[in-house]
Write a protein that holds these residues in place. Sequence first.
Motif, PDB file in Angstrom:
ATOM      1  N   ILE A   3      51.486  78.968  39.763  1.00 23.82           N
ATOM      2  CA  ILE A   3      50.547  79.307  40.835  1.00 23.82           C
ATOM      3  C   ILE A   3      49.150  78.880  40.410  1.00 23.82           C
ATOM      4  O   ILE A   3      48.626  79.339  39.395  1.00 23.82           O
ATOM      5  N   LEU A   4      48.569  77.974  41.189  1.00 18.34           N
ATOM      6  CA  LEU A   4      47.230  77.458  40.907  1.00 18.34           C
ATOM      7  C   LEU A   4      46.237  78.184  41.801  1.00 18.34           C
ATOM      8  O   LEU A   4      46.362  78.156  43.028  1.00 18.34           O
ATOM      9  N   THR A   5      45.252  78.820  41.183  1.00  8.83           N
ATOM     10  CA  THR A   5      44.368  79.707  41.943  1.00  8.83           C
ATOM     11  C   THR A   5      42.903  79.324  41.900  1.00  8.83           C
ATOM     12  O   THR A   5      42.098  79.920  42.609  1.00  8.83           O
ATOM     13  N   GLU A  26      47.173  66.734  53.140  1.00  9.49           N
ATOM     14  CA  GLU A  26      47.600  67.675  52.097  1.00  9.49           C
ATOM     15  C   GLU A  26      46.405  68.221  51.311  1.00  9.49           C
ATOM     16  O   GLU A  26      46.436  69.357  50.854  1.00  9.49           O
ATOM     17  N   ARG A  27      45.357  67.419  51.177  1.00  6.82           N
ATOM     18  CA  ARG A  27      44.171  67.878  50.444  1.00  6.82           C
ATOM     19  C   ARG A  27      43.357  68.910  51.231  1.00  6.82           C
ATOM     20  O   ARG A  27      42.453  69.522  50.686  1.00  6.82           O
ATOM     21  N   THR A  28      43.682  69.114  52.515  1.00  2.48           N
ATOM     22  CA  THR A  28      42.976  70.131  53.304  1.00  2.48           C
ATOM     23  C   THR A  28      43.658  71.485  53.226  1.00  2.48           C
ATOM     24  O   THR A  28      43.095  72.483  53.663  1.00  2.48           O
ATOM     25  N   LYS A  29      44.864  71.546  52.684  1.00  5.26           N
ATOM     26  CA  LYS A  29      45.643  72.785  52.651  1.00  5.26           C
ATOM     27  C   LYS A  29      45.426  73.505  51.328  1.00  5.26           C
ATOM     28  O   LYS A  29      45.836  73.016  50.275  1.00  5.26           O
ATOM     29  N   ILE A  30      44.818  74.664  51.395  1.00  5.10           N
ATOM     30  CA  ILE A  30      44.539  75.426  50.171  1.00  5.10           C
ATOM     31  C   ILE A  30      45.661  76.395  49.829  1.00  5.10           C
ATOM     32  O   ILE A  30      45.667  76.987  48.755  1.00  5.10           O
ATOM     33  N   ARG A  31      46.600  76.525  50.748  1.00  3.91           N
ATOM     34  CA  ARG A  31      47.780  77.347  50.496  1.00  3.91           C
ATOM     35  C   ARG A  31      49.009  76.540  50.881  1.00  3.91           C
ATOM     36  O   ARG A  31      49.286  76.327  52.055  1.00  3.91           O
ATOM     37  N   ASN A  50      47.115  78.419  45.786  1.00  2.24           N
ATOM     38  CA  ASN A  50      46.649  79.662  46.391  1.00  2.24           C
ATOM     39  C   ASN A  50      45.154  79.778  46.088  1.00  2.24           C
ATOM     40  O   ASN A  50      44.725  80.644  45.340  1.00  2.24           O
ATOM     41  N   LEU A  51      44.393  78.867  46.681  1.00  4.30           N
ATOM     42  CA  LEU A  51      42.952  78.813  46.438  1.00  4.30           C
ATOM     43  C   LEU A  51      42.210  79.733  47.398  1.00  4.30           C
ATOM     44  O   LEU A  51      42.739  80.136  48.442  1.00  4.30           O
ATOM     45  N   SER A  52      40.981  80.026  47.068  1.00  2.00           N
ATOM     46  CA  SER A  52      40.144  80.897  47.902  1.00  2.00           C
ATOM     47  C   SER A  52      39.850  80.244  49.237  1.00  2.00           C
ATOM     48  O   SER A  52      39.694  79.023  49.327  1.00  2.00           O
ATOM     49  N   ARG A  53      39.739  81.078  50.251  1.00  2.00           N
ATOM     50  CA  ARG A  53      39.366  80.601  51.578  1.00  2.00           C
ATOM     51  C   ARG A  53      38.039  79.845  51.489  1.00  2.00           C
ATOM     52  O   ARG A  53      37.136  80.244  50.773  1.00  2.00           O
ATOM     53  N   GLY A  54      37.953  78.735  52.201  1.00  2.00           N
ATOM     54  CA  GLY A  54      36.728  77.941  52.194  1.00  2.00           C
ATOM     55  C   GLY A  54      36.743  76.810  51.178  1.00  2.00           C
ATOM     56  O   GLY A  54      35.893  75.939  51.218  1.00  2.00           O
ATOM     57  N   GLU A  55      37.710  76.826  50.269  1.00  2.00           N
ATOM     58  CA  GLU A  55      37.839  75.737  49.298  1.00  2.00           C
ATOM     59  C   GLU A  55      38.453  74.524  49.995  1.00  2.00           C
ATOM     60  O   GLU A  55      39.137  74.645  51.002  1.00  2.00           O
ATOM     61  N   LEU A  63      42.755  71.808  39.061  1.00  3.13           N
ATOM     62  CA  LEU A  63      43.181  73.151  39.423  1.00  3.13           C
ATOM     63  C   LEU A  63      43.822  73.807  38.213  1.00  3.13           C
ATOM     64  O   LEU A  63      44.414  73.135  37.375  1.00  3.13           O
ATOM     65  N   SER A  64      43.717  75.133  38.150  1.00  2.00           N
ATOM     66  CA  SER A  64      44.270  75.871  37.020  1.00  2.00           C
ATOM     67  C   SER A  64      44.928  77.151  37.514  1.00  2.00           C
ATOM     68  O   SER A  64      44.587  77.671  38.575  1.00  2.00           O
ATOM     69  N   ASN A  65      45.831  77.673  36.686  1.00  3.21           N
ATOM     70  CA  ASN A  65      46.407  78.989  36.956  1.00  3.21           C
ATOM     71  C   ASN A  65      45.427  80.057  36.469  1.00  3.21           C
ATOM     72  O   ASN A  65      44.407  79.742  35.849  1.00  3.21           O
ATOM     73  N   ASP A  66      45.720  81.320  36.755  1.00  2.00           N
ATOM     74  CA  ASP A  66      44.827  82.419  36.373  1.00  2.00           C
ATOM     75  C   ASP A  66      44.584  82.488  34.869  1.00  2.00           C
ATOM     76  O   ASP A  66      43.494  82.834  34.418  1.00  2.00           O
ATOM     77  N   GLU A  67      45.599  82.163  34.096  1.00  6.18           N
ATOM     78  CA  GLU A  67      45.492  82.268  32.638  1.00  6.18           C
ATOM     79  C   GLU A  67      44.723  81.106  32.016  1.00  6.18           C
ATOM     80  O   GLU A  67      44.376  81.143  30.841  1.00  6.18           O
ATOM     81  N   GLY A  68      44.494  80.046  32.796  1.00  5.82           N
ATOM     82  CA  GLY A  68      43.814  78.865  32.252  1.00  5.82           C
ATOM     83  C   GLY A  68      44.681  78.116  31.252  1.00  5.82           C
ATOM     84  O   GLY A  68      44.169  77.446  30.361  1.00  5.82           O
ATOM     85  N   SER A  69      45.996  78.201  31.448  1.00  4.91           N
ATOM     86  CA  SER A  69      46.918  77.561  30.508  1.00  4.91           C
ATOM     87  C   SER A  69      47.599  76.327  31.084  1.00  4.91           C
ATOM     88  O   SER A  69      48.289  75.609  30.370  1.00  4.91           O
ATOM     89  N   PHE A  70      47.424  76.070  32.381  1.00  2.00           N
ATOM     90  CA  PHE A  70      48.066  74.918  33.021  1.00  2.00           C
ATOM     91  C   PHE A  70      47.052  74.264  33.939  1.00  2.00           C
ATOM     92  O   PHE A  70      46.397  74.943  34.733  1.00  2.00           O
TER      93      PHE A  70
END
Length: 148
Positions: A3-5, A26-31, A50-55, A63-70
Amino acid sequence: MIILTQKIHLESNHQPNLTIFLTAEERTKIRQTIEIKEQNSDNITLLKLNLSRGEFLNTEDILSNDEGSFFVKIKAKLEPVITVKSDSKLNLLKAAYHLGNRHVSLEIGEHYLRFSPDHVLESMLMKLGLNIYEESAPFFPEFGAYKH
């Protein structure tokens, strides 16, 4: 599933784990969920954006996951487009007006216009005396006045 957030700035000494190629749409879809099939293998990696609204996504974004590991690098995918050219900038302006009047997603360059193939629009532009070229190219339509 990964999950990329978040969009991040990746330090130059790090390399992304994966590079994915996305169309302009596809680049316009944040989810969205993207299936990546590994070369020479039956393995499939699922990426969930699963990016923030408005991105919105640009080519070269990381893009990265929450842990910053991927880390995943975004690139523009080649896609079928119509490129419009003319020796007259006025004719290109007129073409941009007519395409905008039809709410066409449009890439605007200094010496060209570019949009997704549509035979009705192509015919209209040829009647206006513009040069039409079918190509496969990255497509970067304008986002609009309210997105920066």
